[in-house]
Structures are given as C-alpha cells and as structure tokens.
Design a protein around this motif. Structure first.
Motif, PDB file in Angstrom:
ATOM      1  N   ARG A   3     -10.629 -11.539   9.839  1.00  0.00           N
ATOM      2  CA  ARG A   3     -10.318 -10.553  11.135  1.00  0.00           C
ATOM      3  C   ARG A   3      -9.461 -10.666  12.167  1.00  0.00           C
ATOM      4  O   ARG A   3      -8.865  -9.503  12.311  1.00  0.00           O
ATOM      5  N   ALA A   4      -9.592 -11.703  12.697  1.00  0.00           N
ATOM      6  CA  ALA A   4      -8.174 -11.537  14.008  1.00  0.00           C
ATOM      7  C   ALA A   4      -6.668 -11.392  13.113  1.00  0.00           C
ATOM      8  O   ALA A   4      -6.457 -10.895  14.061  1.00  0.00           O
ATOM      9  N   GLN A   5      -6.849 -11.853  12.019  1.00  0.00           N
ATOM     10  CA  GLN A   5      -5.418 -11.239  11.451  1.00  0.00           C
ATOM     11  C   GLN A   5      -5.483 -10.524  11.006  1.00  0.00           C
ATOM     12  O   GLN A   5      -4.426  -9.141  11.276  1.00  0.00           O
ATOM     13  N   ARG A   6      -6.132  -9.600  10.541  1.00  0.00           N
ATOM     14  CA  ARG A   6      -6.898  -8.409   9.577  1.00  0.00           C
ATOM     15  C   ARG A   6      -6.305  -7.247  11.435  1.00  0.00           C
ATOM     16  O   ARG A   6      -5.808  -6.171  11.441  1.00  0.00           O
ATOM     17  N   ASP A   7      -7.115  -7.449  12.220  1.00  0.00           N
ATOM     18  CA  ASP A   7      -7.072  -6.695  13.641  1.00  0.00           C
ATOM     19  C   ASP A   7      -5.653  -7.094  14.221  1.00  0.00           C
ATOM     20  O   ASP A   7      -5.030  -6.125  14.831  1.00  0.00           O
ATOM     21  N   ALA A   8      -5.027  -8.501  13.899  1.00  0.00           N
ATOM     22  CA  ALA A   8      -3.949  -8.723  14.821  1.00  0.00           C
ATOM     23  C   ALA A   8      -2.742  -7.375  13.865  1.00  0.00           C
ATOM     24  O   ALA A   8      -1.776  -6.452  14.631  1.00  0.00           O
ATOM     25  N   LEU A   9      -3.236  -7.295  12.568  1.00  0.00           N
ATOM     26  CA  LEU A   9      -1.865  -6.252  11.586  1.00  0.00           C
ATOM     27  C   LEU A   9      -2.149  -4.923  11.897  1.00  0.00           C
ATOM     28  O   LEU A   9      -0.941  -4.412  12.326  1.00  0.00           O
ATOM     29  N   VAL A  10      -2.951  -4.020  12.020  1.00  0.00           N
ATOM     30  CA  VAL A  10      -3.502  -3.129  12.020  1.00  0.00           C
ATOM     31  C   VAL A  10      -2.920  -3.199  14.045  1.00  0.00           C
ATOM     32  O   VAL A  10      -2.280  -1.986  13.835  1.00  0.00           O
ATOM     33  N   GLY A  11      -3.391  -3.677  14.395  1.00  0.00           N
ATOM     34  CA  GLY A  11      -3.087  -3.933  16.051  1.00  0.00           C
ATOM     35  C   GLY A  11      -1.596  -2.839  15.917  1.00  0.00           C
ATOM     36  O   GLY A  11      -1.242  -2.859  17.323  1.00  0.00           O
ATOM     37  N   ALA A  12      -0.883  -4.061  15.235  1.00  0.00           N
ATOM     38  CA  ALA A  12       0.660  -3.807  14.974  1.00  0.00           C
ATOM     39  C   ALA A  12       1.351  -2.310  14.198  1.00  0.00           C
ATOM     40  O   ALA A  12       2.818  -2.747  15.173  1.00  0.00           O
ATOM     41  N   ALA A  13       0.367  -2.101  13.995  1.00  0.00           N
ATOM     42  CA  ALA A  13       0.664  -0.632  13.371  1.00  0.00           C
ATOM     43  C   ALA A  13       0.767   0.395  14.056  1.00  0.00           C
ATOM     44  O   ALA A  13      -0.329   0.642  15.027  1.00  0.00           O
ATOM     45  N   GLU A  14       2.039   1.328  13.320  1.00  0.00           N
ATOM     46  CA  GLU A  14       1.580   3.303  14.284  1.00  0.00           C
ATOM     47  C   GLU A  14       1.125   3.493  12.734  1.00  0.00           C
ATOM     48  O   GLU A  14       1.625   3.169  11.063  1.00  0.00           O
ATOM     49  N   VAL A  15       0.770   5.082  13.032  1.00  0.00           N
ATOM     50  CA  VAL A  15       0.383   5.540  12.084  1.00  0.00           C
ATOM     51  C   VAL A  15       1.148   7.139  12.000  1.00  0.00           C
ATOM     52  O   VAL A  15       0.438   7.686  12.441  1.00  0.00           O
ATOM     53  N   ILE A  16       1.620   7.150  10.975  1.00  0.00           N
ATOM     54  CA  ILE A  16       2.624   8.489  10.363  1.00  0.00           C
ATOM     55  C   ILE A  16       1.605   8.745   9.183  1.00  0.00           C
ATOM     56  O   ILE A  16       1.369   8.371   8.466  1.00  0.00           O
ATOM     57  N   HIS A  17       2.029  10.392   9.149  1.00  0.00           N
ATOM     58  CA  HIS A  17       1.869  10.638   7.863  1.00  0.00           C
ATOM     59  C   HIS A  17       3.191  11.623   7.282  1.00  0.00           C
ATOM     60  O   HIS A  17       4.450  12.043   8.204  1.00  0.00           O
ATOM     61  N   LEU A  18       3.521  11.711   6.247  1.00  0.00           N
ATOM     62  CA  LEU A  18       4.640  11.298   5.502  1.00  0.00           C
ATOM     63  C   LEU A  18       3.907  13.194   4.174  1.00  0.00           C
ATOM     64  O   LEU A  18       2.962  12.659   3.389  1.00  0.00           O
ATOM     65  N   ARG A  19       4.391  14.013   3.283  1.00  0.00           N
ATOM     66  CA  ARG A  19       4.346  14.800   2.971  1.00  0.00           C
ATOM     67  C   ARG A  19       4.332  14.573   1.300  1.00  0.00           C
ATOM     68  O   ARG A  19       5.501  13.257   1.039  1.00  0.00           O
ATOM     69  N   ARG A  20       3.831  14.974   0.659  1.00  0.00           N
ATOM     70  CA  ARG A  20       4.384  14.759  -1.052  1.00  0.00           C
ATOM     71  C   ARG A  20       5.716  14.555  -1.076  1.00  0.00           C
ATOM     72  O   ARG A  20       6.920  16.353  -0.876  1.00  0.00           O
TER      73      ARG A  20
END
Length: 239
Positions: A27-44
């Motif tokens: 869990r610690a590594q999963r949380d660290a990875l997701v925490g380092a990311a930003e979420v973006i939206h891309l069109r088809r």
C-alpha cells in the motif's frame, strides 16, 4: 491548450486497484505513486505520445490509465499500422523511455476519451530510489519481455490459426493487463485484431469463420464470444 486537470475519483482508484501489477505492490508504494501523479483528461483520438518523442517532451512521464482505452501501435511510412497492445483501465505504461532516456518506441493513442494519471519524469526517478518500487518496475518489464517472446514465437513457429487462438486468449485476459480472470466476450473490431496479427482483414475473416464453424467462437458486430476456451488452448498447443 493543455489537457484539463482532474481529481482522482473513487472510480479511478478502483480501476487502478483492479490491476494485478499495481496491487502486487504494498500500500505504501501504491499511495506514493498515485500521490505523485496528476490526473488529466484527453479526448478520443488524442496522442498521449508519439513514436520518437524525446524523454523531455512536454507532458511526458509515467502513465496510469484510470478510464478509457489506449492503443499502442506503430505506423509504417506506407501507412500500414501494427497494433501491439490495447491498454485498459488500471494499466501503467511509458516506463521504458524514463529508464533508458531514449525516445518513445511507439505511438499511444486514445481510442475513446481518457482519464490519465501522469507521474512526471522527476517524480518517477524519485520513486525508483525505493527498492520495492524499483523491483515492481523490474517485474513489469519482465512480464513485457515474456509477452514479446510469446509474440515472436507466434510469428515464427505457429500457424496462423494458432496465432489467432493465442491472441484471443491474451485479449480475454485484458491484453497487457493479463488478469487472472478470463472473460468470454471480446469487444473489438476485426480490423483491430487483424492489425495486431499483421494480416489482412480478409485473411483474418477466413480464420475466424473457420473457428466459428467449429463452434470454438461466435461472431457478432464488434464482438467475439469465446465458446470453447479449451479448444483455443488446444489450437495453441498444437501450433
């Protein structure tokens, strides 16, 4: 115009948690990875990256697919396209360029609208200093090498029908995902499957129709139903 930034939603997190590679990490590594990311939206139709893009390209990083599907492909100068994989929600990709510093090896294109986690290059390098995460990336690369060996074996040793059977079984486990759960219905156009196998649509159609006559599969509009998984395995084993 930059892609709009989003917040990681509960459905996004649930999609990531269904991926076997991601859940293999503590869990610690999963949380660290997701925490380092930003979420973006891309069109088809948007390109996540193009073959030949340098490591320092704007917006580049390590990617996690939270919603939508992506095709990983290569386009020849004569316009012919080879689809190497179709990525579904939960998959992470783009690590090779961040590890060796060389340009992107293939195109990554949105087949539908996407929600994408982007871990910047510097943040990925920081994560790689964690031995648990680095070992997880090594396991991911090992799985990719195994898959490539399987594709090479298909192309050099197996008959076309065995290749079709093998690819259907791979797709039934989510292609790049390779989930432990096998699904009986594949939703993809035959043209895309032909591009994965490097054959014409007409050649593939003959093979699929033969499998359908033998009640191994059934064909519908934009879908293939696997009626006998055992028969598909037998075809692969027979070569």
């Amino acid at each position: 115009m930059p892609a709009p930034k989003l917040r990681l939603s509960a459905p996004h997190r649930a999609a990531m948690e269904r991926n076997p590679w991601f859940t293999s990490m503590p869990r610690a590594q999963r949380d660290a990875l997701v925490g380092a990311a930003e979420v973006i939206h891309l069109r088809r139709g948007a390109m996540v990256f193009r073959q030949g893009d340098p490591v320092h390209a704007a917006g580049g990083g390590f990617y996690g697919l939270a919603a939508g599907t992506i095709k990983i492909s290569s386009l020849r100068q004569d316009g012919r396209e080879a689809i190497l994989a179709v990525l579904e929600p939960g998959n992470w990709f783009g690590e090779i360029t961040l590890i060796d510093g060389s340009p992107r090896t293939h195109d990554a294109t949105a087949l539908e609208s996407l929600d994408l986690l982007v871990v910047p290059r510097e943040a990925f390098a920081q994560q790689m200093r964690d031995v648990v995460f680095a070992n997880a990336i090594a396991a991911m690369l090992a799985a990719r090498v195994r898959m490539l060996y399987g594709l090479t074996e298909d192309a050099t040793l197996r008959s076309l029908r065995a290749r079709v059977a093998h690819r259907l079984l791979v797709l039934a486990r989510g292609d790049a995902t390779q989930s432990v759960h096998l699904r009986r219905t594949l939703k993809l156009p035959q043209e895309a499957l032909a591009m994965m196998l490097g054959v014409t649509r007409q050649t593939l159609s003959k093979e699929l129709n033969a499998l359908a006559r033998d009640a191994v599969i059934s064909l519908g509009y934009g879908r293939i139903d696997l009626l006998s998984v055992d028969a598909l395995h037998a075809l692969v084993g027979s070569g």
